[in-house]
Design an enzyme around this catalytic site. Sequence first.
Site, PDB file in Angstrom:
ATOM      1  N   GLY A   1       0.770  -1.246   0.000  1.00  0.00           N
ATOM      2  CA  GLY A   1       0.000   0.000   0.000  1.00  0.00           C
ATOM      3  C   GLY A   1       0.798   1.290   0.000  1.00  0.00           C
ATOM      4  O   GLY A   1       0.363   2.295  -0.535  1.00  0.00           O
TER       5      GLY A   1
ATOM      6  N   GLU B   1       3.915   4.206   5.960  1.00  0.00           N
ATOM      7  CA  GLU B   1       2.689   3.407   5.899  1.00  0.00           C
ATOM      8  C   GLU B   1       1.637   4.110   5.039  1.00  0.00           C
ATOM      9  O   GLU B   1       1.682   5.331   4.857  1.00  0.00           O
ATOM     10  CB  GLU B   1       2.136   3.180   7.308  1.00  0.00           C
ATOM     11  N   ASP B   2       0.701   3.327   4.525  1.00  0.00           N
ATOM     12  CA  ASP B   2      -0.404   3.917   3.770  1.00  0.00           C
ATOM     13  C   ASP B   2      -1.477   4.481   4.700  1.00  0.00           C
ATOM     14  O   ASP B   2      -1.907   5.606   4.556  1.00  0.00           O
ATOM     15  CB  ASP B   2      -0.994   2.901   2.777  1.00  0.00           C
TER      16      ASP B   2
ATOM     17  N   ASP C   1      -5.064   2.359  10.966  1.00  0.00           N
ATOM     18  CA  ASP C   1      -6.473   2.177  11.293  1.00  0.00           C
ATOM     19  C   ASP C   1      -6.579   1.830  12.780  1.00  0.00           C
ATOM     20  O   ASP C   1      -6.501   2.715  13.619  1.00  0.00           O
ATOM     21  CB  ASP C   1      -7.011   1.071  10.369  1.00  0.00           C
TER      22      ASP C   1
ATOM     23  N   PHE D   1     -14.112   3.478   4.015  1.00  0.00           N
ATOM     24  CA  PHE D   1     -13.076   2.712   3.320  1.00  0.00           C
ATOM     25  C   PHE D   1     -12.605   3.479   2.095  1.00  0.00           C
ATOM     26  O   PHE D   1     -13.412   3.897   1.274  1.00  0.00           O
ATOM     27  CB  PHE D   1     -13.610   1.342   2.912  1.00  0.00           C
ATOM     28  N   VAL D   2     -11.303   3.660   1.971  1.00  0.00           N
ATOM     29  CA  VAL D   2     -10.768   4.456   0.858  1.00  0.00           C
ATOM     30  C   VAL D   2      -9.822   3.635  -0.023  1.00  0.00           C
ATOM     31  O   VAL D   2      -9.217   2.663   0.432  1.00  0.00           O
ATOM     32  CB  VAL D   2     -10.027   5.713   1.369  1.00  0.00           C
TER      33      VAL D   2
ATOM     34  N   ASP E   1      -5.782  -0.318  -1.777  1.00  0.00           N
ATOM     35  CA  ASP E   1      -6.557  -1.231  -2.624  1.00  0.00           C
ATOM     36  C   ASP E   1      -7.844  -1.712  -1.976  1.00  0.00           C
ATOM     37  O   ASP E   1      -8.031  -1.613  -0.765  1.00  0.00           O
ATOM     38  CB  ASP E   1      -5.720  -2.472  -2.941  1.00  0.00           C
TER      39      ASP E   1
ATOM     40  N   ARG F   1      -5.323   0.490  -6.780  1.00  0.00           N
ATOM     41  CA  ARG F   1      -4.090   1.089  -6.271  1.00  0.00           C
ATOM     42  C   ARG F   1      -3.577   2.181  -7.201  1.00  0.00           C
ATOM     43  O   ARG F   1      -2.948   3.138  -6.775  1.00  0.00           O
ATOM     44  CB  ARG F   1      -2.982   0.030  -6.151  1.00  0.00           C
TER      45      ARG F   1
HETATM   46  P1  IMP Z   1      -4.563  -1.607  11.202  1.00  0.00           P
HETATM   47  O1  IMP Z   1      -3.697  -2.726  11.722  1.00  0.00           O
HETATM   48  O2  IMP Z   1      -5.999  -1.805  11.640  1.00  0.00           O
HETATM   49  O3  IMP Z   1      -4.063  -0.242  11.580  1.00  0.00           O
HETATM   50  O4  IMP Z   1      -4.620  -1.814   9.641  1.00  0.00           O
HETATM   51  C1  IMP Z   1      -3.930  -1.070   8.755  1.00  0.00           C
HETATM   52  C2  IMP Z   1      -3.866  -1.766   7.415  1.00  0.00           C
HETATM   53  O5  IMP Z   1      -5.175  -2.130   6.930  1.00  0.00           O
HETATM   54  C3  IMP Z   1      -3.325  -0.801   6.382  1.00  0.00           C
HETATM   55  O6  IMP Z   1      -1.925  -0.922   6.295  1.00  0.00           O
HETATM   56  C4  IMP Z   1      -4.047  -1.199   5.121  1.00  0.00           C
HETATM   57  O7  IMP Z   1      -3.311  -2.189   4.438  1.00  0.00           O
HETATM   58  C5  IMP Z   1      -5.355  -1.787   5.570  1.00  0.00           C
HETATM   59  N1  IMP Z   1      -6.466  -0.787   5.463  1.00  0.00           N
HETATM   60  C6  IMP Z   1      -7.116  -0.206   6.496  1.00  0.00           C
HETATM   61  N2  IMP Z   1      -8.058   0.652   6.071  1.00  0.00           N
HETATM   62  C7  IMP Z   1      -8.016   0.642   4.717  1.00  0.00           C
HETATM   63  C8  IMP Z   1      -8.759   1.366   3.686  1.00  0.00           C
HETATM   64  O8  IMP Z   1      -9.651   2.196   3.926  1.00  0.00           O
HETATM   65  N3  IMP Z   1      -8.413   1.069   2.400  1.00  0.00           N
HETATM   66  C9  IMP Z   1      -7.444   0.167   2.075  1.00  0.00           C
HETATM   67  N4  IMP Z   1      -6.730  -0.509   3.006  1.00  0.00           N
HETATM   68  C10 IMP Z   1      -7.004  -0.284   4.317  1.00  0.00           C
HETATM   69 MG    MG Z   2      -0.878  -1.872   4.706  1.00  0.00          MG
END
Ligand code: IMP
Ligand code: MG
Length: 172
Positions: A43, A96-97, A100, A149-150, A156, A162
Amino acid sequence: MTGEIIEVLFSEERIRRRVQDLARQITADYNDRSLVLVSILRGSVFFATDLARLIELPLSMDFLSISSYGEDSEGVVRITKDLEENIAGQDVLVIEDIIDTGFTLKYLLRTLGSRNPKSLEVCTLLDRRARRIIDMDLKYIGFEIPDKFVVGYGLDYRQRYRNLPYIGILKP
Ligand code: IMP
Ligand code: MG
């Protein structure tokens, strides 16, 4: 493809300007030190390569790939492709992308931190703070986003979107 995007959150131009700001800030903060950018696959690749081009420091780039076990994995993350270089004694900036819940990042920071870098900071393109479970210190944040969700600019949905040059909200 664009018909499946219900709203453009950040245009190509807006992203470009924000990435420029971040690069300027990083260049100033790290002064004349050299930096290791650790881009988390897949990402963050678009963001990391754009950012790297604008940072005026000697830097190297490395890549880490992880997989998490499903939706409610709560931080059970596995490294599927590790860094190529040793980061001991280096200034490391994780790219990081999106952050969350924070579970993925918490695991990453614990793992990378145990390798004794000189410093370890985070630069995330997006921050969805509404869903944060693990509180963390994020040094650089591109944009805060609502609980939607984006996709686009690296992000992706099932490996698609992407390559969109902007970031948008996908039709649910
Ligand atoms: P976390 O462990 O919950 O912080 O998850 C983060 C990961 O979930 C990111 O690195 C993304 O790969 C994926 N992710 C979370 N939200 C989105 C979204 O809105 N679009 C696409 N990927 C997401
Ligand atoms: Mg990721």
